[in-house]
Motif scaffolding. Structure first.
Motif, PDB file in Angstrom:
ATOM      1  N   GLU A   1      -0.919 -22.343  35.328  1.00 29.00           N
ATOM      2  CA  GLU A   1      -0.323 -21.052  35.701  1.00 29.00           C
ATOM      3  C   GLU A   1      -0.367 -20.809  37.209  1.00 29.00           C
ATOM      4  N   HIS A   2      -1.417 -21.299  37.872  1.00 24.88           N
ATOM      5  CA  HIS A   2      -1.598 -21.052  39.302  1.00 24.88           C
ATOM      6  C   HIS A   2      -1.178 -22.232  40.172  1.00 24.88           C
ATOM      7  N   ASP A   3      -0.745 -23.324  39.528  1.00 28.84           N
ATOM      8  CA  ASP A   3      -0.266 -24.506  40.239  1.00 28.84           C
ATOM      9  C   ASP A   3      -1.295 -25.023  41.247  1.00 28.84           C
ATOM     10  N   TYR A   4      -2.559 -25.117  40.808  1.00 24.49           N
ATOM     11  CA  TYR A   4      -3.621 -25.624  41.671  1.00 24.49           C
ATOM     12  C   TYR A   4      -3.623 -27.145  41.698  1.00 24.49           C
ATOM     13  N   GLU A   5      -4.045 -27.692  42.824  1.00 31.14           N
ATOM     14  CA  GLU A   5      -4.390 -29.106  42.885  1.00 31.14           C
ATOM     15  C   GLU A   5      -5.879 -29.176  42.566  1.00 31.14           C
ATOM     16  N   VAL A   6      -6.243 -29.968  41.574  1.00 24.85           N
ATOM     17  CA  VAL A   6      -7.619 -30.035  41.101  1.00 24.85           C
ATOM     18  C   VAL A   6      -8.350 -31.234  41.695  1.00 24.85           C
ATOM     19  N   ILE A   7      -9.535 -30.970  42.215  1.00 24.02           N
ATOM     20  CA  ILE A   7     -10.425 -32.014  42.707  1.00 24.02           C
ATOM     21  C   ILE A   7     -11.617 -32.047  41.734  1.00 24.02           C
ATOM     22  N   PRO A   8     -11.622 -32.984  40.758  1.00 18.89           N
ATOM     23  CA  PRO A   8     -12.719 -33.014  39.793  1.00 18.89           C
ATOM     24  C   PRO A   8     -13.944 -33.731  40.363  1.00 18.89           C
ATOM     25  N   VAL A   9     -15.120 -33.175  40.114  1.00 21.50           N
ATOM     26  CA  VAL A   9     -16.370 -33.810  40.534  1.00 21.50           C
ATOM     27  C   VAL A   9     -17.425 -33.677  39.440  1.00 21.50           C
ATOM     28  N   CYS A  10     -18.264 -34.680  39.333  1.00 20.47           N
ATOM     29  CA  CYS A  10     -19.465 -34.596  38.507  1.00 20.47           C
ATOM     30  C   CYS A  10     -20.633 -34.935  39.422  1.00 20.47           C
ATOM     31  N   PRO A  11     -21.408 -33.927  39.825  1.00 18.41           N
ATOM     32  CA  PRO A  11     -22.503 -34.180  40.764  1.00 18.41           C
ATOM     33  C   PRO A  11     -23.534 -35.182  40.245  1.00 18.41           C
ATOM     34  N   GLU A  12     -23.788 -35.179  38.937  1.00 17.14           N
ATOM     35  CA  GLU A  12     -24.776 -36.110  38.391  1.00 17.14           C
ATOM     36  C   GLU A  12     -24.309 -37.554  38.581  1.00 17.14           C
ATOM     37  N   VAL A  13     -23.038 -37.801  38.288  1.00 18.09           N
ATOM     38  CA  VAL A  13     -22.483 -39.146  38.460  1.00 18.09           C
ATOM     39  C   VAL A  13     -22.431 -39.492  39.954  1.00 18.09           C
ATOM     40  N   LEU A  14     -22.018 -38.528  40.789  1.00 15.27           N
ATOM     41  CA  LEU A  14     -21.989 -38.762  42.237  1.00 15.27           C
ATOM     42  C   LEU A  14     -23.378 -39.087  42.781  1.00 15.27           C
ATOM     43  N   GLY A  15     -24.407 -38.554  42.123  1.00 10.58           N
ATOM     44  CA  GLY A  15     -25.783 -38.810  42.541  1.00 10.58           C
ATOM     45  C   GLY A  15     -26.349 -40.113  41.996  1.00 10.58           C
ATOM     46  N   GLY A  16     -25.551 -40.847  41.232  1.00 12.26           N
ATOM     47  CA  GLY A  16     -25.973 -42.153  40.756  1.00 12.26           C
ATOM     48  C   GLY A  16     -26.536 -42.197  39.353  1.00 12.26           C
ATOM     49  N   LEU A  17     -26.491 -41.071  38.635  1.00 14.83           N
ATOM     50  CA  LEU A  17     -27.020 -41.068  37.269  1.00 14.83           C
ATOM     51  C   LEU A  17     -25.989 -41.638  36.299  1.00 14.83           C
ATOM     52  N   PRO A  18     -26.461 -42.326  35.262  1.00 20.04           N
ATOM     53  CA  PRO A  18     -25.543 -42.939  34.297  1.00 20.04           C
ATOM     54  C   PRO A  18     -25.017 -41.922  33.284  1.00 20.04           C
ATOM     55  N   THR A  19     -23.982 -42.321  32.571  1.00 21.12           N
ATOM     56  CA  THR A  19     -23.459 -41.555  31.443  1.00 21.12           C
ATOM     57  C   THR A  19     -23.428 -42.505  30.258  1.00 21.12           C
TER      58      THR A  19
ATOM     59  N   VAL B   1     -35.384 -36.044  38.339  1.00 20.72           N
ATOM     60  CA  VAL B   1     -34.075 -36.561  38.755  1.00 20.72           C
ATOM     61  C   VAL B   1     -33.519 -35.639  39.847  1.00 20.72           C
ATOM     62  N   HIS B   2     -34.435 -34.916  40.481  1.00 21.47           N
ATOM     63  CA  HIS B   2     -34.071 -33.935  41.499  1.00 21.47           C
ATOM     64  C   HIS B   2     -33.318 -34.588  42.665  1.00 21.47           C
ATOM     65  N   THR B   3     -33.810 -35.737  43.124  1.00 21.76           N
ATOM     66  CA  THR B   3     -33.167 -36.426  44.251  1.00 21.76           C
ATOM     67  C   THR B   3     -31.719 -36.754  43.928  1.00 21.76           C
ATOM     68  N   GLU B   4     -31.481 -37.289  42.731  1.00 28.90           N
ATOM     69  CA  GLU B   4     -30.120 -37.654  42.329  1.00 28.90           C
ATOM     70  C   GLU B   4     -29.227 -36.412  42.232  1.00 28.90           C
ATOM     71  N   PHE B   5     -29.750 -35.327  41.678  1.00 26.93           N
ATOM     72  CA  PHE B   5     -28.974 -34.088  41.572  1.00 26.93           C
ATOM     73  C   PHE B   5     -28.631 -33.556  42.964  1.00 26.93           C
ATOM     74  N   CYS B   6     -29.587 -33.597  43.880  1.00 27.41           N
ATOM     75  CA  CYS B   6     -29.345 -33.106  45.252  1.00 27.41           C
ATOM     76  C   CYS B   6     -28.364 -34.000  45.999  1.00 27.41           C
ATOM     77  N   GLN B   7     -28.496 -35.321  45.841  1.00 32.63           N
ATOM     78  CA  GLN B   7     -27.556 -36.246  46.494  1.00 32.63           C
ATOM     79  C   GLN B   7     -26.139 -36.031  45.979  1.00 32.63           C
ATOM     80  N   GLY B   8     -26.009 -35.865  44.668  1.00 35.01           N
ATOM     81  CA  GLY B   8     -24.691 -35.630  44.073  1.00 35.01           C
ATOM     82  C   GLY B   8     -24.092 -34.310  44.532  1.00 35.01           C
ATOM     83  N   ALA B   9     -24.924 -33.278  44.635  1.00 31.13           N
ATOM     84  CA  ALA B   9     -24.447 -31.978  45.105  1.00 31.13           C
ATOM     85  C   ALA B   9     -23.974 -32.077  46.554  1.00 31.13           C
ATOM     86  N   LYS B  10     -24.701 -32.808  47.374  1.00 29.39           N
ATOM     87  CA  LYS B  10     -24.294 -32.974  48.782  1.00 29.39           C
ATOM     88  C   LYS B  10     -22.959 -33.702  48.882  1.00 29.39           C
ATOM     89  N   LYS B  11     -22.784 -34.743  48.048  1.00 28.19           N
ATOM     90  CA  LYS B  11     -21.508 -35.470  48.048  1.00 28.19           C
ATOM     91  C   LYS B  11     -20.379 -34.556  47.579  1.00 28.19           C
TER      92      LYS B  11
END
Length: 141
Positions: free
Chosen positions: A33-51, A71-81
């Protein structure tokens, strides 16, 4: 076209701790409806955690998985990315997954792994807000 950052699980990406996703048809419609361009992120994956991964909650200010391992370091690294991605794309806002230890906007789980919720923000939500970005909980749409 306005760009928005979105929790990848809400877009149907299988990046949740259990290997699934939180696809939101309401969000999908909102984006169209708003014609947004979406930038999807998963901070956990960006921080190096597996799925999939062991579920995690914020316990006494530290993101800890259900086995008691930090897993605080990974969560913080992913959030920064994710913050760097938000800044580089000059997003107008972020729409995030409810109650997540990364993305929770209004509340998070209390750290007891019992399903009890408390007021609070996830690591990414807090970082985005601190850096001046508007954050929305998907349930607020």
């Amino acid at each position: 076209m306005k760009k928005i950052l979105v929790s990848a699980c809400l877009m149907g990406q299988n990046c949740k701790y259990n290997g699934g996703n939180n696809f939101s048809s309401k969000l999908d419609l909102y984006i169209k409806e708003h014609d947004y361009e979406v930038i999807p992120v998963c901070p956990e994956v960006l921080g190096g955690l597996p799925t999939p991964r062991v579920p995690a909650e914020i316990v006494n200010g530290i993101v800890t998985n259900k086995n008691g391992i930090s897993v605080h370091t990974e969560f913080c690294q992913g959030a920064k990315k994710a913050l760097e991605i938000a800044e580089s794309h000059q997003i107008s806002c972020a729409i995030l997954q409810s109650r997540s230890p990364s993305c929770g906007v209004h509340e998070i789980y209390d750290g007891s792994f019992s399903g009890k919720k408390i007021p609070g923000k996830g690591i990414l939500a807090q970082l985005l807000e601190t850096n001046g970005f508007k954050i929305l909980d998907v349930e607020d749409l």
